[in-house]
Design a protein around this motif. Sequence first.
Motif, PDB file in Angstrom:
ATOM      1  N   VAL A  77      -9.712   9.580 -11.119  1.00 24.72           N
ATOM      2  CA  VAL A  77      -8.862  10.029 -11.896  1.00 24.72           C
ATOM      3  C   VAL A  77      -9.212   9.456 -13.013  1.00 24.72           C
ATOM      4  O   VAL A  77      -9.508  10.253 -14.045  1.00 24.72           O
ATOM      5  CB  VAL A  77      -7.258   9.087 -11.892  1.00 24.72           C
ATOM      6  CG1 VAL A  77      -6.688   9.379 -12.785  1.00 24.72           C
ATOM      7  CG2 VAL A  77      -6.639  10.010 -10.809  1.00 24.72           C
ATOM      8  N   MET A  90      -9.988   3.977 -12.280  1.00 21.93           N
ATOM      9  CA  MET A  90      -8.041   4.496 -11.313  1.00 21.93           C
ATOM     10  C   MET A  90      -9.092   5.333 -10.692  1.00 21.93           C
ATOM     11  O   MET A  90      -9.486   6.468 -10.886  1.00 21.93           O
ATOM     12  CB  MET A  90      -7.553   5.058 -12.400  1.00 21.93           C
ATOM     13  CG  MET A  90      -6.708   3.693 -13.796  1.00 21.93           C
ATOM     14  SD  MET A  90      -6.664   2.859 -12.286  1.00 21.93           S
ATOM     15  CE  MET A  90      -5.127   2.970 -11.616  1.00 21.93           C
ATOM     16  N   GLN A  92      -6.129   7.481  -6.829  1.00 23.69           N
ATOM     17  CA  GLN A  92      -4.961   8.051  -6.301  1.00 23.69           C
ATOM     18  C   GLN A  92      -5.003   8.132  -5.089  1.00 23.69           C
ATOM     19  O   GLN A  92      -5.874   9.311  -3.978  1.00 23.69           O
ATOM     20  CB  GLN A  92      -4.620   9.618  -7.320  1.00 23.69           C
ATOM     21  CG  GLN A  92      -3.072   9.332  -6.858  1.00 23.69           C
ATOM     22  CD  GLN A  92      -2.555  11.163  -7.210  1.00 23.69           C
ATOM     23  OE1 GLN A  92      -3.210  11.765  -7.116  1.00 23.69           O
ATOM     24  NE2 GLN A  92      -1.677  11.401  -7.553  1.00 23.69           N
ATOM     25  N   ARG A  98       0.446   7.394  -4.353  1.00 22.26           N
ATOM     26  CA  ARG A  98      -0.158   5.933  -6.042  1.00 22.26           C
ATOM     27  C   ARG A  98      -1.020   5.705  -6.479  1.00 22.26           C
ATOM     28  O   ARG A  98      -2.495   6.088  -6.040  1.00 22.26           O
ATOM     29  CB  ARG A  98      -0.072   4.348  -4.449  1.00 22.26           C
ATOM     30  CG  ARG A  98       1.477   4.552  -3.387  1.00 22.26           C
ATOM     31  CD  ARG A  98       1.916   3.652  -2.845  1.00 22.26           C
ATOM     32  NE  ARG A  98       0.484   3.947  -1.717  1.00 22.26           N
ATOM     33  CZ  ARG A  98       0.922   2.976  -0.692  1.00 22.26           C
ATOM     34  NH1 ARG A  98       1.857   2.175  -0.667  1.00 22.26           N
ATOM     35  NH2 ARG A  98       0.292   3.268   0.256  1.00 22.26           N
ATOM     36  N   SER A  99      -1.098   5.123  -7.793  1.00 23.52           N
ATOM     37  CA  SER A  99      -2.257   4.841  -7.985  1.00 23.52           C
ATOM     38  C   SER A  99      -2.589   3.512  -7.814  1.00 23.52           C
ATOM     39  O   SER A  99      -2.298   2.604  -7.091  1.00 23.52           O
ATOM     40  CB  SER A  99      -2.314   4.592  -9.384  1.00 23.52           C
ATOM     41  OG  SER A  99      -1.210   5.918 -10.293  1.00 23.52           O
ATOM     42  N   THR A 127       1.165   0.126 -16.624  1.00 28.27           N
ATOM     43  CA  THR A 127       0.402   0.930 -16.821  1.00 28.27           C
ATOM     44  C   THR A 127      -1.348  -0.410 -16.777  1.00 28.27           C
ATOM     45  O   THR A 127      -1.139  -1.599 -16.538  1.00 28.27           O
ATOM     46  CB  THR A 127       0.392   1.044 -17.877  1.00 28.27           C
ATOM     47  OG1 THR A 127       0.676   0.437 -18.675  1.00 28.27           O
ATOM     48  CG2 THR A 127       1.284   1.985 -17.988  1.00 28.27           C
TER      49      THR A 127
END
Length: 451
Positions: A77, A90, A92, A98-99, A127
């Motif tokens: 990402v 980051m 996914q 899910r992150s 975050t």
Amino acid sequence: MLRSLVALPLLSALVALAQTPAPPLPGTPAGHSLQLWLDAINDPQPARVEALVKLDNDETVDGFTGFAHETGGFKLVSIQRAAPTRINVMLQEKASGRSVFGSLSASAGDPPHIESFSLRMLPPGVTVDDPPLDAAERQRVLSGIESALTKSYVYSETAAKMNAALQAHAQHGDYNNITDGSAFAETLTHDLRDVSHDMHLHIEYAPFVQPVRPPEAKPTPEDRARMRQQLEDINCAFEKVEILPRNIGYLKFNMFAPPDVCGPTAAAAMAFLAHTKAVIIDVRQNGGGDPAMVQLIVSYLFDHTEHINDLYYRAKDETTQYWTLPWVPGERLATQPIFVLTSHRTFSGAEEFTYDLKNLKRATIVGETTGGGAHPMHGEQIDSHFTIGVPAGRPINPVTKTDWEGTGVTPDEKTSADDALPTAIKLAEAKLQADAAQPANSPAPAAPAAH
């Protein structure tokens, strides 16, 4: 119709994400290593997986392939931070959406080797918060480690030696230039293990703000619901149960999950095997877990009471005993010969399971010497980003009066991890053939003895 309307915003978001091109990775050792990992996890062809495993000493073909199938792969990402030998990104997870925060460290060689790669799933609604570390934060972490080890580490003398070693590193300036939280956690873990050789001991970094709770705080209902969902998503780490030729049962599971959540899954697996002639239990990829689940599964393998294990905790100066349970759901597997498959990745609770059965002479152990981590631990929060896993206790086996810390569990039949299953099948077949050759009124020979 309502279901379709509700799903449309999520579907649109997923489609938009899928169409968003991944950012280009830098042409650095870390970037190159991450690209190889992404290629293999998203298309786990044998050649790709084998090539990756050669560059990552902590990985195996079976373990990586299983993880790829479980997660469905990952989409890159964003790049959070990049240096020549480290990259934070980051991701996914494709199967769940899910992150996940990933931090990879690679050597500067040609080709580069993956020295470490941690993946941390972000809880819903949080975050990323991954600021550069300053001197005050590093000192706060060091002070928190000293306090936790002094209070709880299983051997007080070793705790004092570890604290002295960290203080010496700090005074020498070894930590002054570390501004990456994941890198600091890995460095501290290495320095602590260099003294203790305790593979349970670790420092963990969260790339988001965690509410600071006292050590005695219990999980919130939200924590418990999240853990339950995560366990259900992976079927409580029960990967395979099947019947092999000659009615030999095979069970593979990769975690001893809490029985209050996963007991029914374990019971279903054992029920499937109840009428087999022999059972092979595969813990080659099992990293351990809850002693209560070890107790439950061991209990299925006996029709009488056995003292399995004790756990002593220094901070409370108390010992908990574990015995086979007087009742289990369904039928027991008390008469079948049992074979346990191990590898060097078999760790912690999976080693206890293996050690218990070996010393009770209930199973033949086949494979590699296990990882050598015996000390149960608990997590203790240092601040909103850092947590320490403190090995707070030690097992006391009722037969040997000791444990497998630092040595691992030695198999009865030594083979490579890859050869463990076919070897166990041959041993099981030979045992069944020998039993069948015995006259009906003659006592059957015992299963191959655990040494």
